[in-house]
Scaffold this active site. Structure first.
Site, PDB file in Angstrom:
ATOM      1  N   ASP A  93       0.796  -1.229   0.000  1.00 21.78           N
ATOM      2  CA  ASP A  93       0.000   0.000   0.000  1.00 21.78           C
ATOM      3  C   ASP A  93       0.830   1.281   0.000  1.00 21.78           C
ATOM      4  OD1 ASP A  93       1.054  -0.051   2.579  1.00 21.78           O
ATOM      5  OD2 ASP A  93      -0.761  -0.902   3.448  1.00 21.78           O
ATOM      6  N   GLU A 115      -0.386  -9.156  -1.204  1.00 22.44           N
ATOM      7  CA  GLU A 115      -0.990  -8.702   0.046  1.00 22.44           C
ATOM      8  C   GLU A 115      -2.221  -7.844  -0.248  1.00 22.44           C
ATOM      9  OE1 GLU A 115       1.333  -7.725   3.970  1.00 22.44           O
ATOM     10  OE2 GLU A 115       0.664  -5.810   3.135  1.00 22.44           O
ATOM     11  N   GLU A 129      -2.183   4.867   3.413  1.00 26.86           N
ATOM     12  CA  GLU A 129      -2.157   3.478   2.944  1.00 26.86           C
ATOM     13  C   GLU A 129      -3.536   2.901   2.623  1.00 26.86           C
ATOM     14  OE1 GLU A 129       1.613   4.156   5.276  1.00 26.86           O
ATOM     15  OE2 GLU A 129      -0.518   4.635   5.576  1.00 26.86           O
ATOM     16  N   HIS A 204       5.313   5.310  15.110  1.00 28.96           N
ATOM     17  CA  HIS A 204       5.694   6.324  14.122  1.00 28.96           C
ATOM     18  C   HIS A 204       4.562   6.742  13.185  1.00 28.96           C
ATOM     19  CE1 HIS A 204       5.943   2.558  11.895  1.00 28.96           C
ATOM     20  NE2 HIS A 204       5.739   3.278  10.815  1.00 28.96           N
ATOM     21  N   ARG A 206       1.640   8.349  11.043  1.00 30.75           N
ATOM     22  CA  ARG A 206       1.228   9.738  10.821  1.00 30.75           C
ATOM     23  C   ARG A 206      -0.041  10.090  11.586  1.00 30.75           C
ATOM     24  NH1 ARG A 206       2.679   8.239   5.539  1.00 30.75           N
ATOM     25  NH2 ARG A 206       4.372   9.475   4.609  1.00 30.75           N
ATOM     26  N   HIS A 237      11.967   6.715  15.213  1.00 33.28           N
ATOM     27  CA  HIS A 237      11.849   7.147  13.824  1.00 33.28           C
ATOM     28  C   HIS A 237      12.519   8.503  13.651  1.00 33.28           C
ATOM     29  CE1 HIS A 237       9.980   8.092   9.937  1.00 33.28           C
ATOM     30  NE2 HIS A 237       9.673   6.808   9.857  1.00 33.28           N
TER      31      HIS A 237
END
Length: 365
Positions: A93, A115, A129, A204, A206, A237
């Site tokens: 994705d 996937e 994603e 991490h 968003r 990160h």
């Protein structure tokens, strides 16, 4: 067969399939990197000894999604015209996967999606994603689903059953491939007291920036201060929205080890030796059951519900109280902890790549 990817998770999940394709007669495999990631991707390429045929080298400092997307479409079209593949493979994705799929669609090259079918049904979680993978579904010709749940999601969206191949997740194949290659020790962990129970953390996403991460980090701080027999390992990160807040809240807390981002092999090493995993990473949710480690998922929704349904993972979100409560239960109750140890990995059995090869013979005959 043209395989294109640009990030570390894509490389990990493609590695066992690329190896199988190159060991199997009748297939010619051309590997293209977009360079969406650089050093983190290069580590996986070296570790799995993936032979790369071409590299678009797109990465630049502080790149935006718009920059990556536009550059991939422009440059990948030239690769398609040169290679003239019978089939293009994308995974997951990412921006790379979506833009490569669009470029292939423009060139009328059939697309296979590895996937396929993961869904949260919330367009902004995870961002971007969720929408990336939904768009790829509508571009793809062949859908390699990792589970019955993913298969049902695809059928729900109108994908023909004849175009779906339920094969399992190649991430489990990758863990099995990696095990004999992982070293006995890594210097990055030299300050960690392995006489204590180790909590391995990744955070991490968003959608957690700001208050979500603040709650996660305060929860971790509370857990460490309550339990004197644990060390917390957190590879931070590089995004300043993550690292600045992490160091502010956790930087001076005893037994908290804020580290550079780990390589894939170091990640496998620490997952094998830790006691408990708290993560917002999709890949680690899938890998952890292979190491028989319980997982607390630091997200409000997950597109990988198989672990939740199997009882080897628990969704705790980004609420400090929920995170602390769930961790305390597993740290204080051996019975609760043992209930979450996986007998088998619900995401796959390590034979996904073999099933894909079998399916490709039917598709390309």
């Amino acid at each position: 067969m043209l395989i294109a990817f640009g990030t570390r998770p894509e490389a990990v999940k493609f590695a066992p399939l690329i190896q199988k394709l190159r060991q199997t007669s009748g297939f010619k495999c051309f590997v293209c990197l977009t360079g969406q990631h650089r050093e983190m991707l290069a580590q996986v390429i070296r570790f799995f000894k993936i032979d790369v045929d071409t590299d678009l080298k797109l990465m630049r400092a502080n790149q935006s999604l718009e920059y990556v997307s536009g550059r991939v479409i422009i440059k990948f079209g030239k690769i398609i015209r040169t290679v003239k593949p019978d089939l293009l493979f994308v995974q997951g994705d990412t921006a790379t996967a979506l833009m490569v799929a669009i470029s292939s669609f423009y060139s009328r090259v059939p697309i296979a999606h590895l996937e396929a079918g993961l869904r949260t049904w919330d367009k902004y979680r995870p961002f971007p994603e969720e929408i990336n993978r939904k768009l790829i579904t509508h571009l793809a010709d062949y859908h390699f689903s990792p589970s019955p749940i993913a298969t049902r999601n695809l059928i729900h969206e109108g994908v023909s059953k004849l175009r779906i191949y339920e094969v399992g997740n190649t991430v489990v194949d990758a863990v099995q491939l990696a095990r004999p290659l992982v070293k006995k020790k890594y210097t990055v962990f030299k300050s960690v007291n392995f006489k204590n129970r180790i909590l391995f953390i990744t955070a991490h996403r968003r959608e957690s920036f700001g208050q979500g991460l603040r709650e996660i980090f305060n929860g971790l701080k509370e857990i460490v201060q309550r339990h004197k027999d644990i060390d917390l390992v957190y590879p931070v990160h590089l995004n300043p929205k993550v690292s600045t807040l992490a160091r502010k809240i956790l930087g001076r807390v005893k037994r908290v080890h804020l580290m550079r981002p780990l390589t894939y092999e170091e990640t496998c090493w620490i997952m094998n030796r830790c006691y408990l995993i708290l993560t917002d990473s999709g890949g680690i949710q899938e890998e952890a059951p292979s190491f028989k480690k319980p997982v607390l998922v630091l997200r409000d929704v997950t597109e990988r519900p198989e672990g939740i349904k199997a009882g080897v993972a628990q969704l705790v979100g980004t609420n400090q109280h929920k995170i602390v409560s769930a961790a305390n239960q597993l740290l204080n109750s051996e019975t609760a902890y043992k209930r979450m140890i996986a007998k088998t990995n619900p995401y796959g059995d390590g034979k996904a790549s073999e099933r894909i090869i079998t399916s490709l013979r039917k598709i390309l005959r």
